[in-house]
Design a protein around this motif. Structure first.
Motif, short mmCIF file in Angstrom:
data_model
loop_
_atom_site.label_atom_id
_atom_site.label_comp_id
_atom_site.label_asym_id
_atom_site.label_seq_id
_atom_site.Cartn_x
_atom_site.Cartn_y
_atom_site.Cartn_z
N SER A 11 0.81 -1.22 0.00
CA SER A 11 0.00 0.00 0.00
C SER A 11 0.84 1.28 0.00
N ASP A 42 2.06 2.93 -5.60
CA ASP A 42 0.88 2.99 -6.45
C ASP A 42 1.09 2.26 -7.77
N LYS A 43 2.29 1.73 -7.96
CA LYS A 43 2.57 1.01 -9.22
C LYS A 43 3.71 0.04 -8.98
N VAL A 48 0.93 -3.65 -12.05
CA VAL A 48 -0.22 -3.51 -11.16
C VAL A 48 -0.27 -2.06 -10.68
N LEU A 54 -2.32 0.63 -8.06
CA LEU A 54 -3.14 0.70 -6.85
C LEU A 54 -3.63 2.12 -6.63
N ASN A 55 -4.94 2.27 -6.48
CA ASN A 55 -5.56 3.56 -6.16
C ASN A 55 -6.23 3.41 -4.81
N LYS A 56 -5.52 3.83 -3.75
CA LYS A 56 -6.02 3.59 -2.39
C LYS A 56 -7.27 4.39 -2.10
N HIS A 96 -9.16 0.50 -5.28
CA HIS A 96 -9.20 -0.16 -6.59
C HIS A 96 -7.78 -0.52 -7.03
N LEU A 97 -7.63 -1.72 -7.58
CA LEU A 97 -6.37 -2.04 -8.23
C LEU A 97 -6.64 -2.70 -9.57
N SER A 98 -5.65 -2.60 -10.44
CA SER A 98 -5.80 -3.18 -11.76
C SER A 98 -4.49 -3.83 -12.18
N CYS A 121 -7.44 -11.74 -7.91
CA CYS A 121 -6.94 -10.64 -7.10
C CYS A 121 -7.05 -11.09 -5.64
#
Lengths: 113, 111
Positions: free
Chosen positions: B52, B55-56, B64, B66-68, B72-74, B90
Protein backbone atom coordinates in the motif's frame (compact mmCIF):
# COMPACT_ATOMS: atom_id res chain seq x y z
CA UNK A 1 12.95 -25.99 -5.31
CA UNK A 2 10.22 -28.61 -5.24
CA UNK A 3 6.69 -27.23 -5.06
CA UNK A 4 3.85 -27.93 -2.67
CA UNK A 5 2.81 -31.57 -3.04
CA UNK A 6 -0.78 -32.70 -2.55
CA UNK A 7 -2.49 -36.06 -2.82
CA UNK A 8 -4.73 -37.47 -4.04
CA UNK A 9 -5.45 -35.36 -7.14
CA UNK A 10 -9.05 -36.53 -7.36
CA UNK A 11 -11.47 -38.18 -4.96
CA UNK A 12 -15.09 -39.23 -5.38
CA UNK A 13 -17.06 -40.27 -2.31
CA UNK A 14 -20.68 -40.62 -1.27
CA UNK A 15 -22.24 -38.25 1.21
CA UNK A 16 -21.72 -39.20 4.85
CA UNK A 17 -18.42 -40.92 4.01
CA UNK A 18 -15.09 -39.63 5.28
CA UNK A 19 -12.09 -38.45 3.29
CA UNK A 20 -8.56 -37.22 4.01
CA UNK A 21 -6.18 -35.06 2.02
CA UNK A 22 -2.43 -34.80 2.44
CA UNK A 23 -0.06 -31.88 1.88
CA UNK A 24 3.71 -31.56 1.94
CA UNK A 25 4.77 -27.89 1.83
CA UNK A 26 7.92 -26.43 0.36
CA UNK A 27 10.92 -27.19 2.55
CA UNK A 28 11.56 -24.45 5.07
CA UNK A 29 8.11 -22.89 4.80
CA UNK A 30 6.81 -22.50 8.33
CA UNK A 31 3.32 -21.30 7.42
CA UNK A 32 0.82 -23.68 5.83
CA UNK A 33 -2.73 -23.03 4.68
CA UNK A 34 -5.69 -25.07 3.53
CA UNK A 35 -8.09 -23.34 1.15
CA UNK A 36 -11.41 -24.52 -0.29
CA UNK A 37 -12.27 -23.43 -3.82
CA UNK A 38 -15.82 -24.03 -4.94
CA UNK A 39 -16.47 -23.85 -8.68
CA UNK A 40 -16.78 -20.24 -9.82
CA UNK A 41 -15.42 -18.83 -6.56
CA UNK A 42 -12.04 -17.72 -5.32
CA UNK A 43 -10.13 -19.80 -2.77
CA UNK A 44 -11.50 -19.47 0.77
CA UNK A 45 -9.26 -19.99 3.78
CA UNK A 46 -10.13 -22.96 5.99
CA UNK A 47 -7.15 -23.07 8.36
CA UNK A 48 -3.69 -21.57 8.81
CA UNK A 49 -0.80 -23.23 10.65
CA UNK A 50 2.41 -21.65 11.87
CA UNK A 51 4.79 -24.59 12.34
CA UNK A 52 2.50 -27.09 14.10
CA UNK A 53 0.25 -24.55 15.80
CA UNK A 54 -3.10 -23.29 14.53
CA UNK A 55 -3.12 -19.55 13.81
CA UNK A 56 -6.59 -19.15 12.27
CA UNK A 57 -9.36 -21.75 11.97
CA UNK A 58 -12.29 -19.36 12.23
CA UNK A 59 -13.77 -20.49 8.91
CA UNK A 60 -13.25 -24.22 9.40
CA UNK A 61 -16.56 -26.10 9.89
CA UNK A 62 -15.29 -27.84 12.98
CA UNK A 63 -18.28 -30.17 13.31
CA UNK A 64 -17.07 -32.06 10.23
CA UNK A 65 -13.63 -30.75 9.24
CA UNK A 66 -10.37 -31.32 11.08
CA UNK A 67 -6.75 -30.64 10.24
CA UNK A 68 -3.42 -31.32 11.81
CA UNK A 69 0.20 -30.56 11.14
CA UNK A 70 2.23 -32.89 13.27
CA UNK A 71 5.95 -32.11 13.50
CA UNK A 72 5.36 -28.81 11.69
CA UNK A 73 5.85 -30.21 8.18
CA UNK A 74 3.19 -32.36 6.47
CA UNK A 75 -0.47 -31.68 7.04
CA UNK A 76 -3.70 -33.61 6.64
CA UNK A 77 -7.22 -32.26 6.22
CA UNK A 78 -10.13 -34.58 7.03
CA UNK A 79 -13.85 -34.34 6.36
CA UNK A 80 -16.20 -36.60 8.31
CA UNK A 81 -19.01 -36.94 7.37
CA UNK A 82 -18.95 -35.34 3.93
CA UNK A 83 -21.88 -33.35 2.53
CA UNK A 84 -22.78 -32.59 -1.07
CA UNK A 85 -21.75 -28.95 -0.59
CA UNK A 86 -18.20 -30.04 0.27
CA UNK A 87 -17.59 -30.74 -3.42
CA UNK A 88 -14.70 -28.41 -4.26
CA UNK A 89 -10.98 -28.23 -4.90
CA UNK A 90 -8.97 -28.29 -1.69
CA UNK A 91 -5.76 -26.32 -2.06
CA UNK A 92 -2.76 -26.42 0.21
CA UNK A 93 -0.37 -23.48 0.23
CA UNK A 94 2.79 -22.52 2.09
CA UNK A 95 4.99 -19.47 2.45
CA UNK A 96 8.38 -18.70 3.89
CA UNK A 97 7.59 -15.49 5.79
CA UNK A 98 5.07 -12.71 6.28
CA UNK A 99 4.23 -10.96 3.01
CA UNK A 100 6.14 -13.45 0.89
CA UNK A 101 3.81 -14.92 -1.76
CA UNK A 102 1.82 -18.06 -1.15
CA UNK A 103 2.88 -21.10 -3.15
CA UNK A 104 -0.02 -23.40 -3.95
CA UNK A 105 -0.17 -27.09 -4.69
CA UNK A 106 -2.28 -28.39 -7.58
CA UNK A 107 -5.11 -29.24 -5.25
CA UNK A 108 -7.39 -32.21 -4.63
CA UNK A 109 -10.69 -32.16 -6.49
CA UNK A 110 -13.36 -33.70 -4.26
CA UNK A 111 -16.72 -34.79 -5.63
CA UNK A 112 -19.38 -35.81 -3.11
CA UNK A 113 -22.31 -37.72 -4.63
CA UNK B 1 -19.80 -9.92 2.54
CA UNK B 2 -17.18 -9.90 -0.22
CA UNK B 3 -14.16 -7.84 0.74
CA UNK B 4 -12.41 -8.38 -2.60
CA UNK B 5 -14.50 -8.03 -5.74
CA UNK B 6 -13.72 -8.84 -9.33
CA UNK B 7 -16.84 -7.70 -11.12
CA UNK B 8 -15.93 -8.95 -14.59
CA UNK B 9 -16.17 -12.75 -14.79
CA UNK B 10 -14.49 -12.78 -18.21
CA UNK B 11 -12.43 -10.70 -20.61
CA UNK B 12 -11.53 -11.36 -24.25
CA UNK B 13 -8.55 -9.63 -25.87
CA UNK B 14 -6.65 -9.98 -29.12
CA UNK B 15 -3.01 -11.00 -29.10
CA UNK B 16 -0.71 -7.99 -28.91
CA UNK B 17 -3.30 -5.71 -27.30
CA UNK B 18 -3.52 -4.63 -23.68
CA UNK B 19 -5.46 -6.65 -21.11
CA UNK B 20 -6.79 -4.74 -18.10
CA UNK B 21 -8.17 -6.72 -15.17
CA UNK B 22 -9.86 -4.84 -12.37
CA UNK B 23 -10.35 -5.46 -8.67
CA UNK B 24 -12.12 -3.49 -5.92
CA UNK B 25 -11.82 -3.94 -2.18
CA UNK B 26 -13.77 -2.71 0.81
CA UNK B 27 -11.43 -3.19 3.77
CA UNK B 28 -9.29 -0.09 4.36
CA UNK B 29 -6.94 -2.16 6.54
CA UNK B 30 -5.67 -4.12 3.53
CA UNK B 31 -2.03 -3.19 2.95
CA UNK B 32 -0.75 -5.86 0.57
CA UNK B 33 -2.26 -6.91 -2.73
CA UNK B 34 -1.41 -9.74 -5.06
CA UNK B 35 -2.46 -11.18 -8.39
CA UNK B 36 -2.47 -14.92 -9.01
CA UNK B 37 -2.88 -16.75 -12.29
CA UNK B 38 -4.53 -20.16 -12.55
CA UNK B 39 -4.50 -22.66 -15.39
CA UNK B 40 -7.03 -25.55 -15.41
CA UNK B 41 -6.17 -28.45 -13.09
CA UNK B 42 -3.32 -26.49 -11.50
CA UNK B 43 -3.05 -24.44 -8.34
CA UNK B 44 -2.86 -20.64 -8.52
CA UNK B 45 0.62 -19.25 -9.18
CA UNK B 46 1.87 -15.91 -7.91
CA UNK B 47 2.15 -13.24 -10.58
CA UNK B 48 2.83 -9.83 -9.06
CA UNK B 49 2.23 -7.92 -5.84
CA UNK B 50 2.08 -4.36 -4.52
CA UNK B 51 2.17 -2.92 -1.03
CA UNK B 52 0.00 0.00 0.00
CA UNK B 53 2.98 2.37 0.15
CA UNK B 54 3.28 2.19 -3.64
CA UNK B 55 0.88 2.99 -6.45
CA UNK B 56 2.57 1.01 -9.22
CA UNK B 57 4.68 -2.09 -9.59
CA UNK B 58 6.05 -3.43 -12.84
CA UNK B 59 7.44 -6.83 -13.80
CA UNK B 60 8.05 -7.32 -17.49
CA UNK B 61 4.74 -7.32 -19.34
CA UNK B 62 2.77 -7.10 -16.09
CA UNK B 63 2.01 -3.89 -14.19
CA UNK B 64 -0.22 -3.51 -11.16
CA UNK B 65 -1.71 -0.13 -10.28
CA UNK B 66 -3.14 0.70 -6.85
CA UNK B 67 -5.56 3.56 -6.16
CA UNK B 68 -6.02 3.59 -2.39
CA UNK B 69 -8.54 6.40 -2.31
CA UNK B 70 -10.79 4.49 -4.70
CA UNK B 71 -9.93 1.12 -3.12
CA UNK B 72 -9.20 -0.16 -6.59
CA UNK B 73 -6.37 -2.04 -8.23
CA UNK B 74 -5.80 -3.18 -11.76
CA UNK B 75 -3.48 -5.53 -13.60
CA UNK B 76 -2.24 -4.52 -17.04
CA UNK B 77 -0.73 -7.07 -19.39
CA UNK B 78 1.06 -5.58 -22.40
CA UNK B 79 1.31 -7.08 -24.94
CA UNK B 80 -1.15 -9.90 -24.30
CA UNK B 81 -0.18 -13.36 -25.51
CA UNK B 82 -2.28 -16.52 -26.02
CA UNK B 83 -0.37 -18.17 -23.15
CA UNK B 84 -1.80 -15.51 -20.82
CA UNK B 85 -5.23 -17.13 -21.17
CA UNK B 86 -6.10 -18.23 -17.63
CA UNK B 87 -8.15 -17.26 -14.59
CA UNK B 88 -6.71 -14.27 -12.73
CA UNK B 89 -7.40 -13.85 -9.02
CA UNK B 90 -6.94 -10.64 -7.10
CA UNK B 91 -6.07 -11.13 -3.42
CA UNK B 92 -5.54 -8.81 -0.48
CA UNK B 93 -4.47 -8.98 3.13
CA UNK B 94 -4.09 -6.85 6.23
CA UNK B 95 -1.25 -7.18 8.74
CA UNK B 96 -1.41 -10.51 10.51
CA UNK B 97 -4.31 -11.86 8.49
CA UNK B 98 -4.61 -14.40 5.70
CA UNK B 99 -5.13 -13.63 2.04
CA UNK B 100 -8.67 -13.00 0.85
CA UNK B 101 -9.34 -13.78 -2.78
CA UNK B 102 -11.78 -12.41 -5.33
CA UNK B 103 -13.87 -14.72 -7.52
CA UNK B 104 -11.51 -14.45 -10.47
CA UNK B 105 -11.64 -13.15 -14.04
CA UNK B 106 -11.18 -15.52 -16.97
CA UNK B 107 -8.92 -13.94 -19.59
CA UNK B 108 -9.01 -15.27 -23.16
CA UNK B 109 -6.36 -14.02 -25.55
CA UNK B 110 -7.02 -14.88 -29.18
CA UNK B 111 -4.33 -15.06 -31.86
Amino acid sequence: EAGVAQSPRYKIIEKRQSVAFWCNPISGHATLYWYQQILGQGPKLLIQFQNNGVVDDSQLPKDRFSAERLKGVDSTLKIQPAKLEDSAVYLCASRRSTNSPLHFGNGTRLTVT
Amino acid sequence: DQQVKQNSPSLSVQEGRISILNCDYTNSMFDYFLWYKKYPAEGPTFLISISSIKDKNEDGRFTVFLNKSAKHLSLHIVPSQPGDSAVYFCAAKAQGTALIFGKGTTLSVSS
